[in-house]
Design an enzyme around this catalytic site. Sequence first.
Site, PDB file in Angstrom:
ATOM      1  N   GLY A   1       0.922  -1.191  -0.069  1.00 13.69           N
ATOM      2  CA  GLY A   1       0.275   0.120   0.099  1.00 13.69           C
ATOM      3  C   GLY A   1       0.801   1.242  -0.133  1.00 13.69           C
ATOM      4  N   SER A   2       2.013   1.282  -0.703  1.00 16.12           N
ATOM      5  CA  SER A   2       2.697   2.509  -0.757  1.00 16.12           C
ATOM      6  C   SER A   2       2.132   3.665  -1.515  1.00 16.12           C
ATOM      7  CB  SER A   2       4.096   2.221  -1.179  1.00 16.12           C
ATOM      8  OG  SER A   2       4.077   1.990  -2.700  1.00 16.12           O
ATOM      9  N   ASN A   3       1.418   3.088  -2.396  1.00 16.34           N
ATOM     10  CA  ASN A   3       0.596   4.246  -3.253  1.00 16.34           C
ATOM     11  C   ASN A   3      -0.457   4.781  -2.433  1.00 16.34           C
ATOM     12  OD1 ASN A   3       1.324   4.873  -6.315  1.00 16.34           O
ATOM     13  ND2 ASN A   3       1.572   2.513  -6.182  1.00 16.34           N
TER      14      ASN A   3
ATOM     15  N   MET B   1      -4.714  -6.723  -7.023  1.00 19.17           N
ATOM     16  CA  MET B   1      -4.410  -7.556  -7.939  1.00 19.17           C
ATOM     17  C   MET B   1      -5.482  -8.527  -8.223  1.00 19.17           C
ATOM     18  SD  MET B   1      -1.448  -5.983  -8.549  1.00 19.17           S
ATOM     19  CE  MET B   1      -0.383  -7.212  -9.562  1.00 19.17           C
ATOM     20  N   ARG B   2      -6.565  -8.069  -8.298  1.00 18.57           N
ATOM     21  CA  ARG B   2      -7.499  -9.204  -8.911  1.00 18.57           C
ATOM     22  C   ARG B   2      -8.408  -8.465  -9.867  1.00 18.57           C
ATOM     23  NH1 ARG B   2      -7.486 -13.678  -7.195  1.00 18.57           N
ATOM     24  NH2 ARG B   2      -9.866 -13.998  -7.835  1.00 18.57           N
ATOM     25  N   ILE B   3      -8.946  -9.257 -10.995  1.00 19.76           N
ATOM     26  CA  ILE B   3      -9.321  -8.689 -12.225  1.00 19.76           C
ATOM     27  C   ILE B   3     -11.177  -8.652 -11.937  1.00 19.76           C
ATOM     28  CG2 ILE B   3     -10.010  -9.466 -14.654  1.00 19.76           C
ATOM     29  CD1 ILE B   3      -7.173 -10.405 -14.686  1.00 19.76           C
TER      30      ILE B   3
ATOM     31  N   ASN C   1      -6.967   3.458 -12.043  1.00 17.82           N
ATOM     32  CA  ASN C   1      -5.999   2.579 -11.607  1.00 17.82           C
ATOM     33  C   ASN C   1      -4.603   3.111 -11.860  1.00 17.82           C
ATOM     34  OD1 ASN C   1      -4.719  -0.139 -10.891  1.00 17.82           O
ATOM     35  ND2 ASN C   1      -4.644  -0.457 -13.071  1.00 17.82           N
TER      36      ASN C   1
ATOM     37  N   ASP D   1      -5.806  -3.289 -18.254  1.00 13.95           N
ATOM     38  CA  ASP D   1      -4.878  -2.234 -18.474  1.00 13.95           C
ATOM     39  C   ASP D   1      -5.252  -1.479 -19.959  1.00 13.95           C
ATOM     40  OD1 ASP D   1      -3.921  -2.800 -16.091  1.00 13.95           O
ATOM     41  OD2 ASP D   1      -2.487  -4.508 -17.019  1.00 13.95           O
TER      42      ASP D   1
ATOM     43  N   HIS E   1      -0.622   1.875 -13.192  1.00 12.77           N
ATOM     44  CA  HIS E   1      -0.260   0.645 -13.682  1.00 12.77           C
ATOM     45  C   HIS E   1       1.311   1.195 -13.918  1.00 12.77           C
ATOM     46  CE1 HIS E   1       0.168  -3.001 -16.026  1.00 12.77           C
ATOM     47  NE2 HIS E   1       0.936  -2.319 -16.866  1.00 12.77           N
TER      48      HIS E   1
HETATM   49  C1  GAR Z   1       2.557  -0.579  -7.756  1.00 14.27           C
HETATM   50  O1  GAR Z   1       3.698  -0.579  -8.518  1.00 14.27           O
HETATM   51  C2  GAR Z   1       1.562  -0.424  -8.808  1.00 14.27           C
HETATM   52  O2  GAR Z   1       1.838   0.247  -9.921  1.00 14.27           O
HETATM   53  C3  GAR Z   1       1.534  -1.702  -9.205  1.00 14.27           C
HETATM   54  O3  GAR Z   1       1.564  -2.780  -7.948  1.00 14.27           O
HETATM   55  C4  GAR Z   1       2.377  -1.831  -7.136  1.00 14.27           C
HETATM   56  C5  GAR Z   1       1.532  -1.694  -5.764  1.00 14.27           C
HETATM   57  O4  GAR Z   1       2.539  -1.108  -4.772  1.00 14.27           O
HETATM   58  N1  GAR Z   1       0.104  -2.299  -9.746  1.00 14.27           N
HETATM   59  C6  GAR Z   1      -0.187  -3.309 -10.654  1.00 14.27           C
HETATM   60  O5  GAR Z   1       0.803  -4.079 -11.289  1.00 14.27           O
HETATM   61  C7  GAR Z   1      -1.599  -3.358 -11.094  1.00 14.27           C
HETATM   62  N2  GAR Z   1      -1.582  -4.310 -12.239  1.00 14.27           N
HETATM   63  P1  GAR Z   1       1.971  -0.420  -3.416  1.00 14.27           P
HETATM   64  O6  GAR Z   1       1.114  -1.736  -2.868  1.00 14.27           O
HETATM   65  O7  GAR Z   1       3.237  -0.283  -2.779  1.00 14.27           O
HETATM   66  O8  GAR Z   1       1.084   0.636  -3.869  1.00 14.27           O
END
Ligand code: GAR
Length: 218
Positions: free
Chosen positions: A17-19, A95-97, A112, A150, A114
Amino acid sequence: MSPAAKTRIAILISGRGSNMASVMAAAQAPDYPAEIALVLSNRPEAGGLAHAAAAGIETRAVDHKRFRDRASFDAALQAELDAAGIELVVLAGFMRIFSAPFVEAWTGRMINIHPSLLPLFRGVHTHEQALRAGVRLHGCTVHFVVPELDAGPIIAQAAVPVLPGDDPDSLAARILVQEHRIYPAALALVASGHARLDGDRVVFADDVRVPEGSLHSL
Ligand code: GAR
């Protein structure tokens, strides 16, 4: 004069969850146009859940393994989003579709991030894909979610150089810095109505300024 109502958002995560944390930090600003009403994960052990709960944010775990199919999982998600009065869904490493009906119910109201410059390198292992392809620029994209994976209309992108000697981890780290910068900014544009989906394009308000001559669109 009362401040403008903030858009109620849910952040959906599957991992650290850094984003999500970058949006939490941005949302501290009094004039940020979104408030985080809910953080939800499909993985009860996701590190980001504890981080959000510690900050006093409502959290939920909806474990996908407890559902017999995608439609029933999506229905449980929808019930949580409805109960919390969510107006905009923010996927942050979720990470679920989703099933197409779920995505269609949130058309123009789900975004989202990506880790590639879409439309290049959809799916997973994007940094490995980029290194294999030999591109010299790589990056990240914020987009509206559509049923095709995507493939949604693009709101913002940022590029970074691919350096000699890079491996997937070094590239991921360089791009993550940009993710944390553009996601809160792009989300603010959508939450405030300055960027909106119109058919298969994103329409921006006249006062949105894109920095010319830079490698990022916000
Ligand atoms: C991030 O790099 C995000 O862009 C990617 O997962 C990571 C999550 O990091 N997302 C995908 O690949 C979506 N298909 P986070 O949990 O630290 O935010």
